[in-house]
Structure formats: structure tokens, C-alpha cells
Design an enzyme around this catalytic site. Sequence first.
Site, short mmCIF file in Angstrom:
data_model
loop_
_atom_site.label_atom_id
_atom_site.label_comp_id
_atom_site.label_asym_id
_atom_site.label_seq_id
_atom_site.Cartn_x
_atom_site.Cartn_y
_atom_site.Cartn_z
N LYS A 153 0.85 -1.19 0.00
CA LYS A 153 0.00 0.00 0.00
C LYS A 153 0.88 1.23 0.00
CE LYS A 153 -3.63 2.34 2.55
NZ LYS A 153 -4.54 2.29 3.70
N TYR A 199 -15.07 0.81 -6.95
CA TYR A 199 -16.36 1.50 -6.80
C TYR A 199 -17.17 1.38 -8.09
CZ TYR A 199 -13.57 3.25 -2.97
OH TYR A 199 -12.75 3.31 -1.87
N LYS A 249 -2.10 -1.66 -3.92
CA LYS A 249 -2.95 -0.47 -3.88
C LYS A 249 -2.11 0.79 -3.94
CE LYS A 249 -5.95 1.81 -0.69
NZ LYS A 249 -6.37 1.90 0.67
C1 PBG Z 1 -7.60 3.20 5.47
C2 PBG Z 1 -7.79 3.09 4.02
C3 PBG Z 1 -7.60 4.06 3.01
C4 PBG Z 1 -8.06 3.48 1.82
C5 PBG Z 1 -8.48 2.20 2.12
N1 PBG Z 1 -8.28 1.96 3.46
C6 PBG Z 1 -7.13 5.44 3.08
C7 PBG Z 1 -5.78 5.80 3.53
O1 PBG Z 1 -4.89 4.98 3.72
O2 PBG Z 1 -5.64 6.99 3.75
C8 PBG Z 1 -8.11 4.16 0.48
C9 PBG Z 1 -9.17 3.67 -0.45
C10 PBG Z 1 -9.47 4.56 -1.60
O3 PBG Z 1 -8.84 5.62 -1.81
O4 PBG Z 1 -10.38 4.20 -2.34
N2 PBG Z 1 -6.31 3.20 5.93
#
Ligand code: PBG
Length: 322
Positions: free
Chosen positions: A195, A313, A248
Site C-alpha cells: 500500500k 467502486y 494499492k
Molecule cells: C484506510 C484506508 C484508506 C483506503 C483504504 N483503506 C485510506 C488511507 O490509507 O488513507 C483508500 C481507499 C481509496 O482511496 O479508495 N487506511
Amino acid sequence: MSFPIHRPRRLRISKAIRKMVQETRLSPEDFIYPMFVTSGKGVKKKIPSMPGCFQLSADETVKEALKVHKLGIPAVLLFGIPEHKNESGSEAYSAKGVIQKAVTAIKDKVPELVVITDVCLCEYMSHGHCGIVKKGKILNDPTLELLAKQALSHVNAGADIVAPSDMMDGRIAVIRDVLDAQGFEDTLIMSYAVKYASAFYSPFRDAAESTPKFGDRRSYQMDPPNRREAIKEVSLDIEEGADIIMVKPAMCYMDIISDVRDTFDIPVAAYNVSGEYSMVKAAAKLGWIDETRIMMELLTSIKRAGADLILTYFAVDAVKEL
Ligand code: PBG
């Protein structure tokens, strides 16, 4: 021997031929549909930066889940927007939290639908960070216990898969241990293993009300220029017991999806994140692009890069185009 013996265009001559030789096909089973759960009853509140997405109360989440299930989409991913935030994120692991209630309600009405829960503290902490904060630092080890408590409470409520997105080191092992100790050895973990600290999450932070009140997430989420590091993160999470791993965001990280797919044998998911979604919606609203074609090209490309599962989405709209 090339032209005129070889004419690659023969394989593109008609729609029927093109379909026959199509290498990548999307199907409803590829998708996981994310939803934002809020408190109350009968709430369906538009998210301005994510047209077509809503903050939903548990009862409305059930209605949406039924629709998703009827379309053949196998799973939903739930994010919670608690009533109150505090320094310990206590609603994250409360048996009466928004997520816990929604999970139970969905499993009651649509038991075959796979319910995945996001395990992270940022939506529940008053400071908006994904872990415990002391003197401006996001603490790793003390956070693990809270994450494990949160995961366990989701599973107690009926979650089929927990998906930790916090990026604390060692959390997969701790969550696996706690679940196993409580007799949940068959519950899956889908790890947000790779991530990145991405600017593509900003519409999500509006939706989930989780923007950090100070600083950013760069001390725990990965640095976008790094590619080899993704392999290290995935190796560690597999060792710790992850069943499915995730990359991600997706769109700018297809090289990473491809590397991970080539290197490991476990299912790979990719998250087509909020910013990727909102950019398409915004450009389409301006009449600059063909929304449906862009959506399908984007999702097909994520699958072509190597994703077995796509969190998006667009899931509901995309399935209608298949
Ligand atoms: C929570 C989380 C996030 C997303 C998924 N889980 C945001 C972040 O890390 O700030 C992002 C999902 C998206 O942008 O669609 N930590």
C-alpha cells in the site's frame, strides 16, 4: 518471414474474431464492491467527491448488498464511519460499532455474500492516523493489539475475511494468532501488503472522514518510487499468514501488480482507489471522455496486469456492461 505472410490484422477483422482471441475477460466474480457504513437508520448520504457512492446506514447497506449479490458480485468490503472518534479508536473494536452491526445485518439477510471488513484505525482515531500516536509519532507495536482486537470483533460479528490496511509491521501474524486462538482458524486474511502513500486516496478520506489532522502517512505507507520493496512486503505478509494479498492503488502501479503476480502463487487483489474513480467521473462529467469505455479499459487492464480480484467502486456499473 514476415509481411505479407503474417498479417496480425486478420485476428482483428470482426467483432466475433476479436472476441474469440480476447486474452483477458472480466466477469462479475472478479469484483469486490467497497461500501461506507455510517450510523443511524435510512441514511443514504451522497459523497460529493465520489459521484454514485454513498455513506449508508446498516439497513441501507443491507439493501445495497442484496443488489450486489443479485448481480453476481461475490463480495463487499466495508469501511466504518463511527459516531465518535477518540485517541484509542475504541469504536473500531466495540461489539456495537457501525461495522459490527452492519456485518451481522448483511450476513443475516444475504448469507452467501462474502463480507470483508477493512481493519484500520484511521477512521476511528481523533487524529486520523492508522495507529496510536505519541509525541507526533505513529507507534507500531502498541497498535498491533488494537488491530487484532478490531479484527476479532469483526469476525465475531460474522465477517468472512478481514483486510488490514494500516501498514503496521507484523500485524498479519498478530491477527492470525488472535483469530486462531479464538477458534477462527478458517477466517481469511486479505492483506493490504503493498500500500503506497498515494495522493489518489483523497476522495476516500472525504468519504470515510479519515484525513490525518497532522502530517501524512509516509512513515508507514510505502514510497511510490519503490518497486523491489513490494516483493519484500508481500513475502513478509505471506510468511505471517496472509491468504490473499493486495496491491494499492492499481492504475499507476500495474508494474507492481505484474511483479507480484509473477513472483507469488497466492491470489492477488488490486484496489482501484477513490482518486482513480473520481478522475474518471469528473472527466466524464465535463464530456471529455467516454466514461463506460474508460471504466472497462481501466478494469480490464488491471486484470491483464495480473490481478485476480479487483476492488472497485465501479463494480456495479461494470457488471452491467459485461
Ligand atoms: C484506510 C484506508 C484508506 C483506503 C483504504 N483503506 C485510506 C488511507 O490509507 O488513507 C483508500 C481507499 C481509496 O482511496 O479508495 N487506511
